[in-house]
Scaffold this active site. Structure first.
Site, PDB file in Angstrom:
ATOM      1  N   ASP A   1      -8.649  -8.916   4.060  1.00 26.50           N
ATOM      2  CA  ASP A   1      -8.384  -7.845   5.017  1.00 26.50           C
ATOM      3  C   ASP A   1      -9.419  -7.762   6.128  1.00 26.50           C
ATOM      4  OD1 ASP A   1      -7.140  -5.715   6.131  1.00 26.50           O
ATOM      5  OD2 ASP A   1      -7.736  -4.252   4.626  1.00 26.50           O
TER       6      ASP A   1
ATOM      7  N   GLU B   1     -12.319  -2.146  12.180  1.00 24.43           N
ATOM      8  CA  GLU B   1     -12.320  -1.401  10.915  1.00 24.43           C
ATOM      9  C   GLU B   1     -13.483  -1.806  10.009  1.00 24.43           C
ATOM     10  OE1 GLU B   1      -8.647  -1.773   8.746  1.00 24.43           O
ATOM     11  OE2 GLU B   1      -9.464  -0.805   6.967  1.00 24.43           O
TER      12      GLU B   1
ATOM     13  N   GLU C   1       0.820  -1.212   0.000  1.00 23.82           N
ATOM     14  CA  GLU C   1       0.000   0.000   0.000  1.00 23.82           C
ATOM     15  C   GLU C   1       0.858   1.268   0.000  1.00 23.82           C
ATOM     16  OE1 GLU C   1      -2.701  -0.645   3.325  1.00 23.82           O
ATOM     17  OE2 GLU C   1      -4.026  -1.805   2.019  1.00 23.82           O
TER      18      GLU C   1
HETATM   19  O1  GCW Z   1      -6.923  -2.899   6.546  1.00 24.19           O
HETATM   20  C1  GCW Z   1      -6.037  -2.077   5.860  1.00 24.19           C
HETATM   21  C2  GCW Z   1      -6.327  -0.712   6.367  1.00 24.19           C
HETATM   22  C3  GCW Z   1      -5.142   0.202   6.344  1.00 24.19           C
HETATM   23  C4  GCW Z   1      -3.965  -0.510   7.002  1.00 24.19           C
HETATM   24  C5  GCW Z   1      -3.676  -1.782   6.221  1.00 24.19           C
HETATM   25  C6  GCW Z   1      -2.556  -2.613   6.827  1.00 24.19           C
HETATM   26  C7  GCW Z   1      -2.191   0.377   8.328  1.00 24.19           C
HETATM   27  O2  GCW Z   1      -7.388  -0.186   5.650  1.00 24.19           O
HETATM   28  O3  GCW Z   1      -5.502   1.367   7.040  1.00 24.19           O
HETATM   29  O4  GCW Z   1      -2.827   0.299   7.091  1.00 24.19           O
HETATM   30  O5  GCW Z   1      -4.800  -2.586   6.200  1.00 24.19           O
HETATM   31  O6  GCW Z   1      -2.881  -3.600   7.477  1.00 24.19           O
HETATM   32  O7  GCW Z   1      -1.406  -2.308   6.647  1.00 24.19           O
END
Ligand code: GCW
Length: 670
Positions: free
Chosen positions: A352, A380, A273
């Site tokens: 995720d 989240e 990311e």
């Molecule tokens: O779940 C996603 C989140 C990001 C997060 C990423 C990760 C810290 O939306 O905010 O970044 O995973 O786990 O690195």
């Protein structure tokens, strides 16, 4: 142990110390001078001072409770409890074991002293039980002070620097020790320029934080940027093969451990990311991890290297790329090559932290690697601590997942403890999870979300614990002496709340029907044409991702038997993961006997019904709760009802419009 009366005491209210504090307690630590030993003495002294007991001499005064350091046990965190005629002895080979023993007594309350005579040893499942904070020092313009945090600001940082007053961190350390956590990473894995300096000129601030955690047996870790040699060291490269880079990291590690001799190590999100990583230099994640590992190894340090590596700049038109396959593809080929002090940290699902997704096959694919499955205590994708969602049951199910089938029996928790069927038993990893704590007076926004933090700690200590039993413990500790209605209501609201949340959100293992960015509230196509690789492919005829080997992305082939075949076949794929693995028509009949489309309608109506029933029970009982808790919970319920109604109507309407198939029961869909 000074507690701020303005902050909710969570599972350590003063009253919970009464059974211990009203007794005659002996503390025999021989010549121990450790900070944790001092904590044991101080906790006992404070408890007896508050509750009328006394600190007595073990040899002469026949105490009711003895804490004794006794050599022998090879696990410094283990303790034994010996009950004999109403007296209890806690023995351990290290003060850390005694501290866990002390909190064990607190948790058990009077029952600890009614136990039948005998001795029982308690030891943690694995030595790495970590919480990761996604806290930023500098408030991020989009993500805020705490990325994916729903509990106010950071307990570590305010106004662009580490807080002067870390008393709150001390209270946190105590709560964590009382639940079983022993490591904390103090900053976000997305490491900004200022946060990069935590291992540079801001190191004295890390020293202060470590000083606050240490007395509770908690080791401090820091998330580092792969680009540190460039950002901090002024080098022109971060190539792991560069001798200058290697030397820079070795020097950085020397400085960190010189300042904090018991420092834990580095957590790193690389090539993920947008974070920098070894790919830029044509190197692998094993190259990167092993270079860092060599730098910290002389100090006994660890590298928690995250496996959350995937293409987030995907073209949605490209049907060959499947984000679910990424972690396995990036890490499985390097199994056996990671250094002894590398922990590969892998999210429990291949996407995720969704309310329901398949297990990560990568976790099972690294028998020669130390692995730490990663979970999310912060919610989240599970309601932002505005919805009452207890996650103990979800985690318990995930931890107990039999990766090689029921007959083999080995679970995700076994893999974390190094018991992989193809491993040699030495690759002991542990657990990591993203914390849900902030500077909110209740710590967690929703007071009931405290139960998640508590449950996470308890399950890392013993993944086989009954999650509803853990919730029951939490209720008893948090609301001491409360009327029965409190216990009954919290159970009624929370016991099945994970399943309820699943009912009213994304169905049958379809993921990501959330608002892009915030990840709160429904948006069925929010990520459908985005670069993030999170698709469900709904059209007028059907929905789901074909991940089979026969006709799809081939993801099912990453699983060991029996799951590679169980998921491959429509006949055997469990309903709850159907759309994770298969694209089916809306008229497809589930094992439950209903069609996919009718299941969507039924579950979304039922989900809201269940929430409304929870609210009804809550309203009946709220006066039995402390007023501050009642007020906050009532506020949260109002939002949960609004949001759940939104989920029901948006999802049902979306599917009615896509499919054109009416609800068999003629309920209102828009
Ligand atoms: O779940 C996603 C989140 C990001 C997060 C990423 C990760 C810290 O939306 O905010 O970044 O995973 O786990 O690195």
């Amino acid at each position: 142990m000074t507690t701020d009366p303005a902050v909710h005491p969570a599972w350590l209210p003063e009253a919970s110390f009464a059974p211990l504090g009203s007794r005659r307690v002996a503390v025999d630590l021989r010549d121990d001078v450790s900070p944790v030993g001092a904590t044991v003495r101080a906790e006992v002294a404070a408890a007896v001072a508050a509750h009328g007991g006394a600190v007595v001499d073990a040899d002469h005064m026949s105490p009711d409770v003895v804490f004794a350091l006794v050599p022998g046990d090879t696990d410094p965190e283990a303790f034994t409890v010996t009950s004999s005629g109403g007296a209890v002895t806690i023995a351990a080979s290290d003060a850390r074991g005694l501290l866990y023993g002390l909190f064990h007594l607190v948790r058990r309350g009077e029952a600890a002293f009614d136990a039948t005579d005998g001795t029982r040893r308690h030891a943690p499942h694995s030595p790495l039980r970590m919480l990761d904070h996604w806290d930023n020092i500098v408030v991020h313009p989009v993500m805020g002070q705490v990325e994916r945090g729903y509990s106010g600001g950071s307990i570590f940082y305010a106004d662009g620097s580490v807080r002067e007053d870390l008393a709150r961190v001390g209270q946190y350390a105590r709560l964590l020790a009382a639940s079983g956590i022993n490591r904390v990473a103090i900053n976000n894995v997305n490491v900004g320029p200022l946060e990069t300096r935590l291992i540079g000129d801001l190191l004295p601030d890390v020293v202060r934080i470590a000083d606050v955690f240490r007395p509770y047996g908690i080791t401090t870790h820091v998330s580092v940027s792969w680009a540190s040699p460039v950002r901090l060291g002024g080098l022109t490269t971060s190539d792991p093969a560069s001798p200058d880079v290697q030397e820079w990291w070795a020097g950085a590690a020397d400085r960190v451990w010189a300042a904090i001799p018991d420092f834990g190590g580095f957590v790193i999100k690389a090539d993920s990311e947008g974070q920098p990583g070894p790919f830029a230099y044509g190197r692998t994640h094993a190259d990167g991890a092993n270079m860092l590992a060599a730098a910290v190894a002389p100090h006994g340090g660890l590298v928690h290297w995250r496996a959350f590596v995937y293409n987030h700049e995907q073209d949605w038109r490209d049907r060959r790329t499947d984000r679910a396959k990424a972690a396995f593809e990036h890490f499985a080929p390097y199994d056996g090559t990671f250094a002894d002090n590398v922990i590969v940290q892998i999210k429990h699902g291949p996407l995720d932290f969704q309310v329901r997704e398949a297990m990560s096959p990568a976790i099972a694919a690294l028998p020669g690697t130390r692995v730490a499955p990663e979970f999310q205590v912060t919610t989240e994708y599970l309601g932002h601590q505005r919805h009452a969602v207890y996650l103990g049951r979800m985690w318990s199910e995930l931890l107990g997942f039999p990766y090689w089938g029921a007959e083999d029996g080995r679970t995700l928790a076994d893999v974390a403890a190094g018991r992989h069927p193809s491993g040699d038993g030495t690759r002991v990893g542990g657990f990591a999870a993203v914390s849900n704590v902030g500077d909110d007076v209740f710590w967690t926004g929703h007071p009931f979300s405290q139960a998640n933090l508590y449950a996470w700690g308890r399950l890392t200590w013993d993944p086989t614990l009954d999650p509803i039993g853990i919730l029951d413990e939490w209720i008893g500790l948090t609301f001491p002496g409360a009327p029965a209605a409190v216990r009954e209501t919290v159970h009624a609201v929370l016991d099945e709340s994970w399943e309820t949340y699943e009912l009213y959100t994304a169905p049958l293992g379809v993921c990501f029907m959330v608002q892009p960015g915030s990840h709160y509230g429904p948006s069925p196509d929010g990520y459908e044409y985005s670069p993030w690789g999170t698709y469900h492919f709904a059209d007028r005829d059907g929905i789901g991702v074909d991940r089979t080997r026969a006709t799809g992305t081939g993801f099912t082939g990453q699983y060991p038997a029996p799951w590679s075949d169980v998921y491959e076949s429509l006949e055997t794929c469990p309903d709850e993961l159907l759309l994770f693995f298969h694209h089916v028509p809306y008229s497809h009949v589930l094992h439950s006997g209903t069609t996919v489309i009718q299941h969507v309608y039924d579950t979304h109506f039922e989900g809201l019904e269940r929430v409304l029933e929870s609210v009804r029970l809550w309203t009946e009982a709220e006066d039995a709760f402390p007023a501050d808790v009642a007020e906050r919970v009532s506020d949260r319920f109002a939002e949960q009802v609004r949001s759940t109604t939104d989920w029901r109507d948006v999802i049902n309407t979306y599917f009615l419009r896509k499919s054109g198939i009416q609800d068999a029961h003629g309920r209102t869909i828009y």
